[in-house]
Write a protein that holds these residues in place. Structure first.
Motif, PDB file in Angstrom:
ATOM      1  N   THR A 219       0.812  -1.206   0.000  1.00  0.00           N
ATOM      2  CA  THR A 219       0.000   0.000   0.000  1.00  0.00           C
ATOM      3  C   THR A 219       0.857   1.273   0.000  1.00  0.00           C
ATOM      4  OG1 THR A 219      -0.129  -0.063   2.417  1.00  0.00           O
ATOM      5  CG2 THR A 219      -1.903  -1.140   1.178  1.00  0.00           C
ATOM      6  N   GLY A 220       2.156   1.132  -0.039  1.00  0.00           N
ATOM      7  CA  GLY A 220       3.029   2.296  -0.145  1.00  0.00           C
ATOM      8  C   GLY A 220       3.395   2.887   1.207  1.00  0.00           C
ATOM      9  N   ARG A 274       3.040  10.860 -11.585  1.00  0.00           N
ATOM     10  CA  ARG A 274       2.918   9.406 -11.644  1.00  0.00           C
ATOM     11  C   ARG A 274       1.902   8.945 -10.613  1.00  0.00           C
ATOM     12  NH1 ARG A 274       4.876   5.404  -8.607  1.00  0.00           N
ATOM     13  NH2 ARG A 274       6.102   6.871  -7.364  1.00  0.00           N
ATOM     14  N   GLU A 276       0.105   5.969  -8.352  1.00  0.00           N
ATOM     15  CA  GLU A 276       0.168   4.628  -7.784  1.00  0.00           C
ATOM     16  C   GLU A 276      -1.279   4.210  -7.525  1.00  0.00           C
ATOM     17  OE1 GLU A 276       1.311   2.790  -3.523  1.00  0.00           O
ATOM     18  OE2 GLU A 276       2.956   3.849  -4.516  1.00  0.00           O
ATOM     19  N   HIS A 277      -1.844   3.494  -8.478  1.00  0.00           N
ATOM     20  CA  HIS A 277      -3.267   3.174  -8.424  1.00  0.00           C
ATOM     21  C   HIS A 277      -3.561   2.133  -7.348  1.00  0.00           C
ATOM     22  CE1 HIS A 277      -4.225   5.403 -12.075  1.00  0.00           C
ATOM     23  NE2 HIS A 277      -3.118   4.912 -12.599  1.00  0.00           N
ATOM     24  N   ARG A 278      -4.558   2.402  -6.525  1.00  0.00           N
ATOM     25  CA  ARG A 278      -4.962   1.466  -5.474  1.00  0.00           C
ATOM     26  C   ARG A 278      -6.440   1.121  -5.577  1.00  0.00           C
ATOM     27  NH1 ARG A 278      -1.849   4.421  -0.371  1.00  0.00           N
ATOM     28  NH2 ARG A 278       0.208   4.491  -1.351  1.00  0.00           N
ATOM     29  N   LYS A 287      -4.883   1.990 -16.218  1.00  0.00           N
ATOM     30  CA  LYS A 287      -3.923   2.523 -15.248  1.00  0.00           C
ATOM     31  C   LYS A 287      -2.662   3.017 -15.936  1.00  0.00           C
ATOM     32  CE  LYS A 287      -5.528  -0.281 -11.363  1.00  0.00           C
ATOM     33  NZ  LYS A 287      -5.223  -1.367 -10.413  1.00  0.00           N
TER      34      LYS A 287
END
Length: 288
Positions: A219-220, A274, A276-278, A287
């Motif tokens: 999840t970063g 950029r 970061e698709h969640r 995406k």
């Protein structure tokens, strides 16, 4: 818009359908197979349900609702408090699971995942496309709309788990085909299995709709800055916050519904940078 429930019907164990029309009369907004609507059940209680009626019928919409064993309040409200004659507020149809043209379709449904598939089957049939449906559930008594599906004869395979075990995806998806689109809707383990069996298929062959967010491996952990172009506000998004949450905290109005990344209400154009698709809505191609 305010809708009146014309009929509430038991479709299977733990599944009811609601047939609704405009409370003030008149035509309903147009929609296409795969669409869903927001159902406003109370303050801060909004749930998304797939339309499973005939898109050509502009007087009636039908929704199918599963009573979740561990309800967050939505299905419990529907089952315990909504009845024929009640008024309920619904949003406009949205579609992130649209049926694209193809010569051949493979439909895979698990449990209440049959709801968006029903109008897709009718559309494929009307278009003269070749199609099959594999429909699984815990037991035959828990599987809704099987009476409607009986009209399609051997193109539909009903596979209750207590009778036949897990869905036979090996035979169904073993051979990749370039003329075929696969549409799957159901529980996450089923969707993961379908995805795994389609590893060798052409990119874009699989379309899925989730009723719950998919599990993210990472999840970063990074903090980043976001600039909201319309207002010029620049804000910091820490690892434990979403862009949506930060926007709200900054006083920036933003549309949202599920807050899980499954309904697509808060989808927003990215002007630069950029992502970061969640979410659990966009395809890998979208995406990218």
């Amino acid at each position: 818009m305010d809708m009146i429930i014309h009929e509430r019907r038991d479709e299977a164990d733990g599944v009811v359908s609601l047939t609704l029309g405009c409370a003030r009369g008149g035509e309903l907004p147009a929609w296409a197979p795969g669409a869903h609507v927001d159902v406003h059940l109370g303050p801060e209680l909004v749930r998304q349900y797939s339309l499973c009626s005939d898109p050509a019928d502009r007087q009636r919409w039908r929704l199918g609702v599963l009573r979740e064993p561990v309800s967050r309040g939505g299905s419990e409200y529907v089952f315990d408090k909504l009845h024929g004659g009640d008024i309920v507020t619904l949003g406009e149809p949205r579609n992130h699971f649209a049926l694209e043209p193809a010569a051949r379709y493979v439909f895979v449904a698990g449990g209440i995942g049959i709801t968006p598939i029903l109008p897709m089957i009718a559309a494929a049939e009307a278009a003269g496309a070749e199609w099959t449906l594999l429909y699984g559930g815990r037991s035959r008594s828990s599987m809704a709309f099987t009476d409607e599906l009986a009209a399609y004869d051997d193109r539909v395979t009903i596979a209750p788990q207590d009778e036949v075990g897990l869905l036979d995806l090996t035979g169904l998806l073993a051979t990749p085909r370039r003329d075929t689109l696969v549409y799957a809707c159901g529980p996450e383990p089923m969707l993961c299995a379908v995805d795994s069996f389609m590893a060798g298929w052409p990119a874009g062959s699989l379309r899925v709709e989730r009723f719950a967010p998919k599990t993210l491996e990472d999840t970063g952990t990074e903090t980043f800055e976001v600039e909201f172009a319309a207002s010029g506000v620049v804000a910091t998004v820490p690892p434990d916050r979403s862009v949506l949450t930060v926007a709200e905290e900054a006083g920036i109005p933003a549309l949202w519904s599920c807050r899980e990344g499954t309904c697509g209400t808060c989808e927003t154009p990215l002007l630069a940078g950029r992502a970061e698709h969640r979410d659990s809505v966009l395809t890998d191609e979208e995406k990218a």
